[in-house]
Every structure is written in C-alpha cells, then in structure tokens.
Design an enzyme around this catalytic site. Sequence first.
Site, short mmCIF file in Angstrom:
data_model
loop_
_atom_site.label_atom_id
_atom_site.label_comp_id
_atom_site.label_asym_id
_atom_site.label_seq_id
_atom_site.Cartn_x
_atom_site.Cartn_y
_atom_site.Cartn_z
N HIS A 268 -0.59 -2.63 7.17
CA HIS A 268 0.50 -1.83 7.73
C HIS A 268 0.46 -0.44 7.09
CE1 HIS A 268 2.10 -3.26 3.90
NE2 HIS A 268 2.95 -2.24 3.92
N ASP B 77 3.30 2.41 5.53
CA ASP B 77 4.70 2.45 5.13
C ASP B 77 5.44 3.44 6.03
OD1 ASP B 77 4.18 0.61 3.16
OD2 ASP B 77 3.95 2.10 1.57
N HIS C 283 -2.77 -0.07 4.70
CA HIS C 283 -3.14 -0.83 3.51
C HIS C 283 -2.71 -2.28 3.66
CE1 HIS C 283 0.90 0.87 2.83
NE2 HIS C 283 1.13 -0.16 2.05
N ARG D 298 0.03 -11.24 -9.24
CA ARG D 298 0.08 -9.79 -9.06
C ARG D 298 1.55 -9.41 -8.90
NH1 ARG D 298 -2.48 -4.99 -7.03
NH2 ARG D 298 -1.06 -3.91 -5.63
C1 GA4 Z 1 6.62 -2.43 5.00
C2 GA4 Z 1 6.84 -1.45 3.84
C3 GA4 Z 1 8.03 -1.81 2.98
O1 GA4 Z 1 7.69 -2.95 2.18
C4 GA4 Z 1 9.28 -2.14 3.81
C5 GA4 Z 1 8.92 -3.33 4.67
C6 GA4 Z 1 10.04 -3.85 5.56
C7 GA4 Z 1 10.81 -5.00 4.93
O2 GA4 Z 1 10.25 -5.79 4.20
O3 GA4 Z 1 12.02 -5.10 5.21
C8 GA4 Z 1 9.34 -4.24 6.89
C9 GA4 Z 1 7.91 -3.63 6.81
C10 GA4 Z 1 7.98 -2.69 5.65
C11 GA4 Z 1 7.55 -2.87 8.09
C12 GA4 Z 1 7.95 -3.61 9.37
C13 GA4 Z 1 9.29 -4.36 9.23
C14 GA4 Z 1 10.07 -3.72 8.10
C15 GA4 Z 1 9.27 -5.71 7.21
C16 GA4 Z 1 9.01 -5.71 8.67
C17 GA4 Z 1 8.55 -6.73 9.33
C18 GA4 Z 1 10.48 -2.31 2.92
C19 GA4 Z 1 9.46 -1.14 4.89
O4 GA4 Z 1 10.20 -0.19 4.87
O5 GA4 Z 1 8.68 -1.47 5.98
#
Ligand code: GA4
Length: 314
Positions: A189, A191, A246, A259
């Site tokens: 994904h 960020d 990443h 980790r």
């Molecule tokens: C990925 C990056 C961050 O960890 C995060 C994640 C978020 C979550 O865990 O609530 C998301 C993910 C992340 C992207 C898509 C959506 C939202 C889980 C998910 C399935 C905190 C973020 O901002 O986006």
Amino acid sequence: MVVSCPARVISSKKKTRGRHGIPTIDLSSEDRARLSDQVVKACEEVGIFKVVNHGVSDKTVASMEMEALSFFSKPAAEKRRAGPATPFGYGCNAIGCNGDKGDLEYILLEANPGSISPTAHYSLNFRCVVRDYVDAVRNVACEVLEVAAEGLRVQDKRVFSRMLRDPQSDSCFRVNHYPHNASSSFGEHTDPQILTVLRSNDVDGLQIRTRDGLWVPVPADPKHMFVMVGDAFEALTNGRFRSVRHRVVGSCSLSLKARTSMMYFGAPGLNAVISPLVSPPHTRVLYKPFTWGEYKQAVYSLRLAHNRLALFNN
Ligand code: GA4
C-alpha cells in the site's frame, strides 16, 4: 483490495550498492541548499529515505519501544479492552482483504499536537511516553517538510509543516507488532497522509516497490528513522513527489524475534484543502482540490487498493 504482485525482489547486496539504494540524509547538515536538494531528489526518485541525526533522543525511542512491548506482552483479553480499532485502539488481523496476515497486532492512536488519543486503557506513563515520542517525531516530519519546501522553492517554507502543527491535524501514530512465531505480513500500500516517519527495531521485513516494479528490501536500522512520502504529499506537489508503495513481509527469517515498528503519519486537518501548491507554469494541474476528510473517506472505503489518488484526477 490488494493486487497480488508478480514483481521480483532484488537482493539486498544489489540494493545497497546499486541504483536501488535508499538514500541516507543527514538532517543536521548545515549546508541547507544541499540538504534541500537531497530531500527533493529522494522524494522524487524513491519516495523514501533514511534520516540520520534526526534529533530524537535514544531515551525517547527506547522508552516508547519498552512501553509498546510491555503493552503487547499483556494477556490477549486485556489488550482487547483497548480495542477494537475503529479506527483507533488496539487491533489484530483487522485490515482484511489480504492487507495483513498472520498475527500482526497494532495500536493506532490519534496524534495531533493538542491531544494524544485516550484513554483509560493505557497507563499514565504510556500516554506520557507516547506524547514525548510523537512530539519528537512530529518535529522530524516538520523539519523534513520545511527543507522540502525550500528545495521546491516554495515561498512560504512552513506551508506543509503548518498542516501537521495545526491542533486540528488528523495525524496518527501506529505501533505494529509482528510476532516471532508467525509469518505475519502487511500487504502493499501507499500511506495516505503527507509524510510518514518510521522507526523499527532490528528485525527486517519492510520492502518498497521501485518505479520499475522491483521489490527492494529496506534493511532495518533501529538507530535511524525512515521518512516516506504519502499520497497527500504527492497531490500537494502535483505528482512531483511520489508516494512509495511498501509492504512488510514475514518469513522464516523473522522467526527469531518479533518486528516492532512505530509510525507517525503526518496529516492535515479533516477540512484542510489539498490542492497542488507547486505546479510550475504551463504544467497541467493533475488533481482537483479535495479535503483530507474526503480523501480519508475514499481511503477507508477502497482499503488498500492501488492508485486511490486517481479518484481526484483532473
Ligand atoms: C495504511 C497506513 C496506516 O497504517 C493507516 C492504515 C489504516 C488503518 O489501519 O486504519 C488503513 C490503511 C492505512 C489504508 C486503507 C484503510 C485505512 C486500513 C485500511 C484498510 C493508519 C492509514 O492511514 O491507512
């Protein structure tokens, strides 16, 4: 949905010596012009770089790591009282759609300058340690954003960092724990936010996808931090910076130790408008203006899908 990806993984040898290396940037450098060129180049070409001399003390990092480990070592029933993560709180195996696999567990907390999220589920010490750590990594993120603004020749060098310092900022802080005895992973994904500051312990697992579709391992380096460009920064720079895809892969080599990674995700306030700030004359503006709240909503509904920013293409 996570698209399974045929991309090859290159060896770390090739990575450290070859053109796939992750740039290392000394944030304490006094040669501001050179520093800002390095940051811009790294954000344009790779979307991730290692920061040395970041200014966060070893003590701040060690206390945060200790508190996190002591939280994750609690009995499951106790941890679950801090959940479910909707989106904030304690979560395990909650991303779904191939997002995370195995026994990954995490804590996600609000991290705007005014308040660190709750609550009674975390000890007072835990909350103080989180606040100190988040304050310190926010400073790292803001410094990088100011250096980047200088490198982009934006007049107001605080134009990006102000968004993270805004008390209404929607920034968050996440600690991931990939247990030692499982093949846990986090699907690929980008960020969604502006900038991510990541620090992990000495267990590898992070990989980035290069422009030519190769997966490159990013060797863990607990003494330093990694900065990653997020989608909102890509939009703010009209695609000049590219958010970096990443993932974290679990493998047998992860099996000796868990980790633990800690990420500060720097975001604007929900009502802040994201529109390309730096588009040179005669350049097509790639994205329609959108608010961070609109983008966040799209992100949560599309989950880990590829190219979410395309929704806001002009
Ligand atoms: C990925 C990056 C961050 O960890 C995060 C994640 C978020 C979550 O865990 O609530 C998301 C993910 C992340 C992207 C898509 C959506 C939202 C889980 C998910 C399935 C905190 C973020 O901002 O986006």
